[in-house]
Motif scaffolding. Structure first.
Motif, PDB file in Angstrom:
ATOM      1  N   ILE A   6      21.140  28.727 -11.305  1.00  0.00           N
ATOM      2  CA  ILE A   6      20.542  29.396 -10.155  1.00  0.00           C
ATOM      3  C   ILE A   6      19.374  30.205 -10.705  1.00  0.00           C
ATOM      4  CG2 ILE A   6      20.849  31.135  -8.357  1.00  0.00           C
ATOM      5  CD1 ILE A   6      23.762  30.238  -8.164  1.00  0.00           C
ATOM      6  N   VAL A   7      18.208  29.988 -10.119  1.00  0.00           N
ATOM      7  CA  VAL A   7      16.981  30.676 -10.541  1.00  0.00           C
ATOM      8  C   VAL A   7      16.584  31.620  -9.411  1.00  0.00           C
ATOM      9  CG1 VAL A   7      14.587  30.402 -11.262  1.00  0.00           C
ATOM     10  CG2 VAL A   7      16.274  28.639 -11.850  1.00  0.00           C
ATOM     11  N   VAL A   8      16.498  32.911  -9.710  1.00  0.00           N
ATOM     12  CA  VAL A   8      16.148  33.917  -8.707  1.00  0.00           C
ATOM     13  C   VAL A   8      14.848  34.595  -9.125  1.00  0.00           C
ATOM     14  CG1 VAL A   8      16.879  36.024  -7.526  1.00  0.00           C
ATOM     15  CG2 VAL A   8      18.566  34.269  -8.111  1.00  0.00           C
ATOM     16  N   PHE A   9      13.908  34.605  -8.197  1.00  0.00           N
ATOM     17  CA  PHE A   9      12.584  35.156  -8.448  1.00  0.00           C
ATOM     18  C   PHE A   9      12.494  36.609  -7.999  1.00  0.00           C
ATOM     19  CE2 PHE A   9      12.159  30.639  -8.358  1.00  0.00           C
ATOM     20  CZ  PHE A   9      11.204  30.369  -9.323  1.00  0.00           C
ATOM     21  N   LYS A  10      11.506  37.309  -8.542  1.00  0.00           N
ATOM     22  CA  LYS A  10      11.221  38.690  -8.136  1.00  0.00           C
ATOM     23  C   LYS A  10      10.842  38.719  -6.659  1.00  0.00           C
ATOM     24  CE  LYS A  10      11.298  40.639 -12.280  1.00  0.00           C
ATOM     25  NZ  LYS A  10      12.091  41.779 -12.653  1.00  0.00           N
ATOM     26  N   ASP A  11      11.022  39.864  -6.020  1.00  0.00           N
ATOM     27  CA  ASP A  11      10.751  40.010  -4.591  1.00  0.00           C
ATOM     28  C   ASP A  11       9.303  39.713  -4.219  1.00  0.00           C
ATOM     29  OD1 ASP A  11      13.377  40.658  -4.016  1.00  0.00           O
ATOM     30  OD2 ASP A  11      13.033  42.820  -4.140  1.00  0.00           O
ATOM     31  N   HIS A  12       8.358  39.976  -5.114  1.00  0.00           N
ATOM     32  CA  HIS A  12       6.944  39.780  -4.792  1.00  0.00           C
ATOM     33  C   HIS A  12       6.503  38.313  -4.853  1.00  0.00           C
ATOM     34  CE1 HIS A  12       5.947  38.941  -8.940  1.00  0.00           C
ATOM     35  NE2 HIS A  12       6.380  40.112  -9.337  1.00  0.00           N
ATOM     36  N   VAL A  13       7.350  37.426  -5.354  1.00  0.00           N
ATOM     37  CA  VAL A  13       6.994  36.012  -5.480  1.00  0.00           C
ATOM     38  C   VAL A  13       7.071  35.347  -4.108  1.00  0.00           C
ATOM     39  CG1 VAL A  13       7.572  33.827  -6.604  1.00  0.00           C
ATOM     40  CG2 VAL A  13       7.803  35.976  -7.854  1.00  0.00           C
ATOM     41  N   THR A  14       6.016  34.644  -3.738  1.00  0.00           N
ATOM     42  CA  THR A  14       5.935  34.030  -2.412  1.00  0.00           C
ATOM     43  C   THR A  14       6.641  32.669  -2.384  1.00  0.00           C
ATOM     44  OG1 THR A  14       3.878  32.856  -2.881  1.00  0.00           O
ATOM     45  CG2 THR A  14       3.689  35.119  -2.024  1.00  0.00           C
ATOM     46  N   ALA A  15       6.910  32.196  -1.176  1.00  0.00           N
ATOM     47  CA  ALA A  15       7.547  30.886  -0.997  1.00  0.00           C
ATOM     48  C   ALA A  15       6.676  29.775  -1.571  1.00  0.00           C
ATOM     49  CB  ALA A  15       7.839  30.634   0.476  1.00  0.00           C
ATOM     50  N   SER A  16       5.368  29.897  -1.429  1.00  0.00           N
ATOM     51  CA  SER A  16       4.484  28.852  -1.974  1.00  0.00           C
ATOM     52  C   SER A  16       4.501  28.853  -3.507  1.00  0.00           C
ATOM     53  CB  SER A  16       3.062  28.993  -1.443  1.00  0.00           C
ATOM     54  OG  SER A  16       2.489  30.210  -1.842  1.00  0.00           O
ATOM     55  N   GLN A  17       4.656  30.024  -4.117  1.00  0.00           N
ATOM     56  CA  GLN A  17       4.782  30.077  -5.574  1.00  0.00           C
ATOM     57  C   GLN A  17       6.095  29.433  -6.013  1.00  0.00           C
ATOM     58  OE1 GLN A  17       4.073  34.395  -5.726  1.00  0.00           O
ATOM     59  NE2 GLN A  17       2.647  33.975  -7.395  1.00  0.00           N
ATOM     60  N   ILE A  18       7.156  29.684  -5.267  1.00  0.00           N
ATOM     61  CA  ILE A  18       8.449  29.074  -5.590  1.00  0.00           C
ATOM     62  C   ILE A  18       8.352  27.562  -5.435  1.00  0.00           C
ATOM     63  CG2 ILE A  18      10.881  28.898  -4.917  1.00  0.00           C
ATOM     64  CD1 ILE A  18      10.727  31.908  -4.210  1.00  0.00           C
ATOM     65  N   ASP A  19       7.624  27.104  -4.424  1.00  0.00           N
ATOM     66  CA  ASP A  19       7.401  25.660  -4.250  1.00  0.00           C
ATOM     67  C   ASP A  19       6.808  25.054  -5.519  1.00  0.00           C
ATOM     68  OD1 ASP A  19       8.319  25.708  -1.620  1.00  0.00           O
ATOM     69  OD2 ASP A  19       6.300  25.792  -0.753  1.00  0.00           O
ATOM     70  N   GLU A  20       5.887  25.761  -6.152  1.00  0.00           N
ATOM     71  CA  GLU A  20       5.276  25.271  -7.387  1.00  0.00           C
ATOM     72  C   GLU A  20       6.311  25.118  -8.491  1.00  0.00           C
ATOM     73  OE1 GLU A  20       1.804  27.535  -8.549  1.00  0.00           O
ATOM     74  OE2 GLU A  20       1.131  27.652  -6.453  1.00  0.00           O
ATOM     75  N   TYR A  21       7.234  26.075  -8.585  1.00  0.00           N
ATOM     76  CA  TYR A  21       8.290  25.979  -9.597  1.00  0.00           C
ATOM     77  C   TYR A  21       9.282  24.876  -9.262  1.00  0.00           C
ATOM     78  CZ  TYR A  21       6.425  30.089 -11.822  1.00  0.00           C
ATOM     79  OH  TYR A  21       5.587  30.954 -12.479  1.00  0.00           O
TER      80      TYR A  21
END
Length: 75
Positions: A6-21
């Motif tokens: 499970i990979v959890v991102f910081k609160d400031h990371v946007t959905a589009s940035q997560i899409d890139e990952y």
């Protein structure tokens, strides 16, 4: 070898940035299972060890934490 995480991102990371990952995990031999955008700002995935090391290097900047995906039971 690959493992489930499970990979959890910081609160400031946007959905589009997560899409890139998500795309990056898939492009590097992994497979993203579920997105948890409304709960954890992250996803579950099968990630090859070679790419896991690269993701772990982002902890602190973009990624809050990465942990093994496992079943949890309450007794």
């Amino acid at each position: 070898m690959s493992g489930k995480y499970i990979v959890v991102f910081k609160d400031h990371v946007t959905a589009s940035q997560i899409d890139e990952y998500v795309n990056s995990v898939n492009a590097n031999g992994g497979s993203v299972g579920r997105r948890f955008d409304s709960l954890l700002n992250g996803f579950s995935a099968t990630i090859p060890d070679s790419y896991l090391t690269q993701l772990q290097s982002l902890q602190g900047d973009v990624i809050d934490y990465i942990e093994p995906d496992q079943e949890v039971r309450i007794q």
